[in-house]
Enzyme design. Structure first.
Site, PDB file in Angstrom:
ATOM      1  N   ASP A   1      -8.022  18.381 -15.114  1.00  0.00           N
ATOM      2  CA  ASP A   1      -8.271  17.005 -15.540  1.00  0.00           C
ATOM      3  C   ASP A   1      -7.917  16.921 -17.026  1.00  0.00           C
ATOM      4  O   ASP A   1      -8.578  17.529 -17.866  1.00  0.00           O
ATOM      5  CB  ASP A   1      -9.741  16.647 -15.299  1.00  0.00           C
ATOM      6  CG  ASP A   1     -10.029  15.180 -15.543  1.00  0.00           C
ATOM      7  OD1 ASP A   1      -9.393  14.581 -16.427  1.00  0.00           O
ATOM      8  OD2 ASP A   1     -10.923  14.625 -14.873  1.00  0.00           O
TER       9      ASP A   1
ATOM     10  N   LYS B   1      -8.923   5.493 -19.283  1.00  0.00           N
ATOM     11  CA  LYS B   1      -9.176   5.950 -20.642  1.00  0.00           C
ATOM     12  C   LYS B   1      -7.927   5.786 -21.523  1.00  0.00           C
ATOM     13  O   LYS B   1      -7.424   4.688 -21.673  1.00  0.00           O
ATOM     14  CB  LYS B   1      -9.676   7.391 -20.603  1.00  0.00           C
ATOM     15  CG  LYS B   1     -11.151   7.568 -20.261  1.00  0.00           C
ATOM     16  CD  LYS B   1     -11.588   6.994 -18.953  1.00  0.00           C
ATOM     17  CE  LYS B   1     -13.007   7.397 -18.581  1.00  0.00           C
ATOM     18  NZ  LYS B   1     -13.303   7.050 -17.173  1.00  0.00           N
TER      19      LYS B   1
ATOM     20  N   ARG C   1       0.838  -1.206   0.000  1.00  0.00           N
ATOM     21  CA  ARG C   1       0.000   0.000   0.000  1.00  0.00           C
ATOM     22  C   ARG C   1       0.867   1.248   0.000  1.00  0.00           C
ATOM     23  O   ARG C   1       0.517   2.265  -0.589  1.00  0.00           O
ATOM     24  CB  ARG C   1      -0.953  -0.008   1.208  1.00  0.00           C
ATOM     25  CG  ARG C   1      -1.750   1.292   1.346  1.00  0.00           C
ATOM     26  CD  ARG C   1      -2.880   1.163   2.348  1.00  0.00           C
ATOM     27  NE  ARG C   1      -2.476   0.593   3.615  1.00  0.00           N
ATOM     28  CZ  ARG C   1      -1.797   1.239   4.578  1.00  0.00           C
ATOM     29  NH1 ARG C   1      -1.420   2.500   4.397  1.00  0.00           N
ATOM     30  NH2 ARG C   1      -1.485   0.625   5.709  1.00  0.00           N
TER      31      ARG C   1
ATOM     32  N   TYR D   1     -17.459  16.475 -15.798  1.00  0.00           N
ATOM     33  CA  TYR D   1     -18.006  15.121 -15.735  1.00  0.00           C
ATOM     34  C   TYR D   1     -19.025  15.053 -14.595  1.00  0.00           C
ATOM     35  O   TYR D   1     -18.795  15.566 -13.493  1.00  0.00           O
ATOM     36  CB  TYR D   1     -16.864  14.138 -15.506  1.00  0.00           C
ATOM     37  CG  TYR D   1     -17.285  12.757 -15.076  1.00  0.00           C
ATOM     38  CD1 TYR D   1     -18.179  11.994 -15.834  1.00  0.00           C
ATOM     39  CD2 TYR D   1     -16.791  12.209 -13.905  1.00  0.00           C
ATOM     40  CE1 TYR D   1     -18.553  10.732 -15.432  1.00  0.00           C
ATOM     41  CE2 TYR D   1     -17.158  10.935 -13.493  1.00  0.00           C
ATOM     42  CZ  TYR D   1     -18.047  10.206 -14.263  1.00  0.00           C
ATOM     43  OH  TYR D   1     -18.427   8.954 -13.853  1.00  0.00           O
TER      44      TYR D   1
END
Length: 412
Positions: free
Chosen positions: A190, A215, A64, A117
């Site tokens: 973004d 994406k 982690r 978005y």
């Protein structure tokens, strides 16, 4: 890891990988998937500081906190965006929420592009405004003066997408950086829609850049992830704390491997995405059943000059409005074979989605109407297939639309 003076195409293939992972037997050309959740240490170290562990020196403790596969990807993503610090997250949403959380505190104020978005807008409203006492003002960021007018003394963050989802609107990143920095705020951008191959917001003055690696960076619709890149060491420390400890939203080793593989073909894919999208945008613009096409590469796009100035290319996403009602849209979509109806974008395969009932359905009807997200609006992620097959598929859709209207007219 220093970024050598190499071009983007080379960085996307090899950076962070060659020479970074060795075994007792051989040096890996491709970083393997390191699945170990924990790592053996040499002995007790009472002065150890988890935040000072150096993965580049082989200092690993727990996956982690750091993982060799993810570490390689984070170096590559930073190099591709032209930044110093990269962090890979379990999703694009995790990247966005961690970045915003690192910047704002209760009582602060955020100015954001109104055409974001839908999931990001819902996050800003339901998480930051309703639960964390952070006020948010949504503005039309195509106008830098409107953004400047919205800034308050307590504004700590400007949050932008460019191009936006789904209306393909742009903001002037350099102008946004001026507004942010003149007011002591951070500018976050973004950059998912066009990838660092076509746009690098840090070079334009942004402080931090985020991606949904799901994406274009991964590019094959088979991995979910997110990324953050920044040059600001202090901000990177805050975001990395949230990534590793505060929220634990790290990208898995397998997904890190998948994105590493995906970036190797990013330049080739982005060129083909753009070629196909340009051809389809021009075809749609000339079609009598299309009211409007929104693609930054078209001369008709109202911000085409800005796109040419701050982007080196225009990407593979476009939106268009059919000259049809919702029933007609269904007939059109139902006839397509090469454009599956699906959310997401940026994969090698072409996709089409209906924002009003899919990605932006969380918004109220009034909000969708105000933004211009009509029932006839379609967003298309143009893939890398042969463009003639894609154009023939669109013809099939238009023929089905006309046939359905003829049948309905005859029945009347």
């Amino acid at each position: 890891m220093d970024v050598p003076d190499r071009r983007f195409e080379t960085l996307s293939v090899t950076h962070g990988e060659h020479g970074s992972t060795r075994s007792d037997v051989a040096e890996d050309v491709v970083v393997p998937i390191h699945l170990s959740s924990t790592y053996a240490v040499d002995g007790l170290n009472p002065d150890a500081d988890l935040e000072s562990l150096d993965p580049d020196a082989g200092e690993y403790l727990y996956s982690r906190l750091s993982n060799p596969t993810r570490n390689a990807l984070e170096h590559r993503l930073a190099a591709m965006e032209g930044g110093e610090h990269g962090m890979a997250f379990a999703s694009g949403t995790a990247a966005v929420v961690s970045t915003i959380t690192a910047v704002v505190r209760p009582g602060d104020h955020v100015v954001a592009f109104e055409d974001l978005y839908g999931g990001t807008k819902t996050m800003l409203s339901r998480l930051f405004e309703d639960r964390l006492n952070v006020s948010v003002t949504l503005v039309d960021a195509r106008d830098p003066d409107a953004v400047a007018d919205a800034v308050r003394p307590e504004t700590t963050l400007l949050w932008m997408e460019t191009p936006t989802n789904p209306l393909m609107r742009l903001c002037d990143v350099e102008a946004m950086a001026d507004v942010a920095h003149d007011n002591g705020a951070v500018l976050g951008v973004d950059n998912t829609f066009v990838s660092p191959y076509f746009q690098r917001p840090l070079d334009l003055g942004a402080d931090v850049v985020v991606h949904s690696t799901t994406k274009y960076l991964n590019g094959h619709s088979d991995s979910v992830g997110g990324a953050v890149v920044t040059d600001d060491t202090d901000l990177a420390g805050e975001i990395r704390f949230l990534q590793q400890v505060g929220m634990g939203n790290v990208l898995s080793p397998f997904d890190a491997y998948m994105v590493l593989r995906g970036t190797k073909t990013l330049p080739l894919r982005m060129q083909r995405h753009q070629e196909n999208a340009t051809a389809i945008a021009e075809y749609l613009e000339d079609h009598d059943r299309v009211r409007e096409v929104r693609y930054p590469g078209l001369d008709s796009h109202p911000q085409h000059d800005l796109a040419r100035r701050q982007m080196s290319g225009y990407g593979g996403v476009l939106t268009f409005e059919l000259d049809a009602d919702l029933d007609g849209v269904e007939q059109f979509l139902g006839a397509l074979r090469e454009f599956p109806l699906a959310v997401s974008l940026g994969g090698v395969e072409s996709l089409v989605e209906h924002p009003a009932t899919m990605t932006h359905s969380p918004l109220s009807q009034a909000e969708r109407d105000r933004l211009g997200i009509s029932d006839s609006l379609l967003r298309m992620s143009v893939g890398v297939e042969h463009v003639d097959d894609l154009l023939a598929d669109l013809e099939r859709g238009f023929e089905a639309l006309s046939a359905a209207e003829t049948t309905a007219s005859t029945a009347d």
